[in-house]
Scaffold this motif. Structure first.
Motif, PDB file in Angstrom:
ATOM      1  N   ALA A 139       1.161  -1.446  -0.336  1.00 40.19           N
ATOM      2  CA  ALA A 139       0.094  -0.732   0.276  1.00 40.19           C
ATOM      3  C   ALA A 139       0.726   1.528   0.440  1.00 40.19           C
ATOM      4  N   HIS A 140       0.407   2.256  -0.610  1.00 39.81           N
ATOM      5  CA  HIS A 140       1.007   3.776  -0.358  1.00 39.81           C
ATOM      6  C   HIS A 140       0.325   4.844  -0.811  1.00 39.81           C
ATOM      7  N   ILE A 141       0.397   5.693  -0.040  1.00 34.95           N
ATOM      8  CA  ILE A 141      -0.719   7.092  -0.283  1.00 34.95           C
ATOM      9  C   ILE A 141      -0.293   7.775  -1.138  1.00 34.95           C
ATOM     10  N   ARG A 142      -1.181   8.256  -0.874  1.00 35.97           N
ATOM     11  CA  ARG A 142      -0.714   9.697  -2.654  1.00 35.97           C
ATOM     12  C   ARG A 142      -1.779  10.940  -2.554  1.00 35.97           C
ATOM     13  N   ASP A 143      -1.544  11.775  -3.023  1.00 33.68           N
ATOM     14  CA  ASP A 143      -2.227  12.644  -3.375  1.00 33.68           C
ATOM     15  C   ASP A 143      -3.991  12.580  -4.203  1.00 33.68           C
TER      16      ASP A 143
ATOM     17  N   GLY B  70      -9.277   3.415   0.481  1.00 35.82           N
ATOM     18  CA  GLY B  70      -8.969   5.352   1.513  1.00 35.82           C
ATOM     19  C   GLY B  70      -8.660   6.148   1.173  1.00 35.82           C
ATOM     20  N   PHE B  71      -9.394   6.685   2.156  1.00 41.22           N
ATOM     21  CA  PHE B  71      -8.913   8.969   1.859  1.00 41.22           C
ATOM     22  C   PHE B  71      -9.184   9.030   3.181  1.00 41.22           C
TER      23      PHE B  71
ATOM     24  N   PHE C  24     -12.783  12.996   7.377  1.00 41.81           N
ATOM     25  CA  PHE C  24     -13.331  11.615   6.476  1.00 41.81           C
ATOM     26  C   PHE C  24     -12.347  10.536   6.486  1.00 41.81           C
ATOM     27  N   GLY C  25     -11.545  10.881   7.645  1.00 42.30           N
ATOM     28  CA  GLY C  25     -10.513   9.086   7.333  1.00 42.30           C
ATOM     29  C   GLY C  25     -11.084   7.750   7.135  1.00 42.30           C
ATOM     30  N   GLN C  26     -11.318   7.403   6.208  1.00 43.21           N
ATOM     31  CA  GLN C  26     -11.830   6.206   6.359  1.00 43.21           C
ATOM     32  C   GLN C  26     -11.465   5.004   5.176  1.00 43.21           C
ATOM     33  N   ILE C  27     -11.442   3.846   5.582  1.00 44.11           N
ATOM     34  CA  ILE C  27     -11.000   2.570   4.599  1.00 44.11           C
ATOM     35  C   ILE C  27     -12.140   2.145   4.212  1.00 44.11           C
ATOM     36  N   HIS C  28     -12.476   1.511   2.911  1.00 40.50           N
ATOM     37  CA  HIS C  28     -12.952   0.975   2.585  1.00 40.50           C
ATOM     38  C   HIS C  28     -13.618  -0.330   3.574  1.00 40.50           C
TER      39      HIS C  28
ATOM     40  N   LEU D 206      -4.395  -0.290   7.410  1.00 40.95           N
ATOM     41  CA  LEU D 206      -4.860   1.169   6.493  1.00 40.95           C
ATOM     42  C   LEU D 206      -5.214   2.363   7.090  1.00 40.95           C
ATOM     43  N   GLY D 207      -5.855   2.198   7.650  1.00 38.95           N
ATOM     44  CA  GLY D 207      -6.858   3.661   8.942  1.00 38.95           C
ATOM     45  C   GLY D 207      -5.014   3.815   9.783  1.00 38.95           C
ATOM     46  N   THR D 208      -4.242   3.304  10.676  1.00 39.46           N
ATOM     47  CA  THR D 208      -3.410   3.601  10.892  1.00 39.46           C
ATOM     48  C   THR D 208      -2.157   4.842  10.018  1.00 39.46           C
ATOM     49  N   MET D 209      -2.121   3.694   9.007  1.00 36.69           N
ATOM     50  CA  MET D 209      -0.556   4.631   8.190  1.00 36.69           C
ATOM     51  C   MET D 209      -1.767   5.300   7.379  1.00 36.69           C
ATOM     52  N   LEU D 210      -3.087   5.923   7.343  1.00 35.36           N
ATOM     53  CA  LEU D 210      -3.765   7.126   7.112  1.00 35.36           C
ATOM     54  C   LEU D 210      -3.606   8.258   7.811  1.00 35.36           C
ATOM     55  N   LEU D 211      -3.674   7.899   9.210  1.00 30.91           N
ATOM     56  CA  LEU D 211      -3.769   9.097  10.027  1.00 30.91           C
ATOM     57  C   LEU D 211      -2.090   9.449  10.296  1.00 30.91           C
TER      58      LEU D 211
END
Length: 151
Positions: free
Chosen positions: A4-8, A59-60, A76-80, A88-93
């Protein structure tokens, strides 16, 4: 193992982000919030990001910095729903906090309002509960306000 990765966030991610949101209704979001979510996608007040796994947006989440107060707000932090429980939620946070610290106007607090069901996630990551409002959301759910001290 998940790659997984996070991007704009990009406007081409809109349908996938909406699918993430809808997968979390009614467990984590009210259907009444969809119009608000769409406005966050189409007219953001701060940076938004997507979580991508195996080339698919799953996720978004974003944040907004208040110009009037000494805080930023997570939005609006969320994972499908099909991808819950994989970290993934922790990663996004963590990504949003790091981005805020390195790219935004310095702010002392990071705040979020959420439900009783979601609040423990943020508490595990160092947020403190500052208030609890019975039936504080439009749909009648209790509202919990949390904050993280950034410095």
């Amino acid at each position: 193992m998940i790659t997984a990765h996070i991007r704009d966030y990009a406007s081409t991610d809109r349908d996938a982000a909406l699918a993430c949101f809808r997968s979390n209704v009614p467990a984590f979001f009210s259907a009444e919030d969809e119009d608000w979510f769409i406005s966050a996608l189409d007219e953001p007040d701060g940076p938004n990001f997507v979580v991508v796994c195996d080339g698919k947006v799953v996720g978004f989440g974003g944040y907004e910095v208040s110009t009037s107060y000494n805080h930023a707000v997570l939005v609006f932090g969320q994972i499908h729903a099909q991808w819950h429980g994989k970290g993934l939620g922790t990663m996004l946070l963590i990504h949003r906090i790091a981005h805020l610290k390195t790219h935004a106007q310095p702010t002392k607090y990071l705040i979020i309002d959420t439900t009783l069901k979601v609040a423990p996630f943020y508490v595990r990551h160092g947020f403190e509960i500052v208030s609890h409002w019975r039936e504080g959301f439009r749909d009648g759910a209790d509202k919990v306000d949390l904050r993280l001290v950034l410095y």
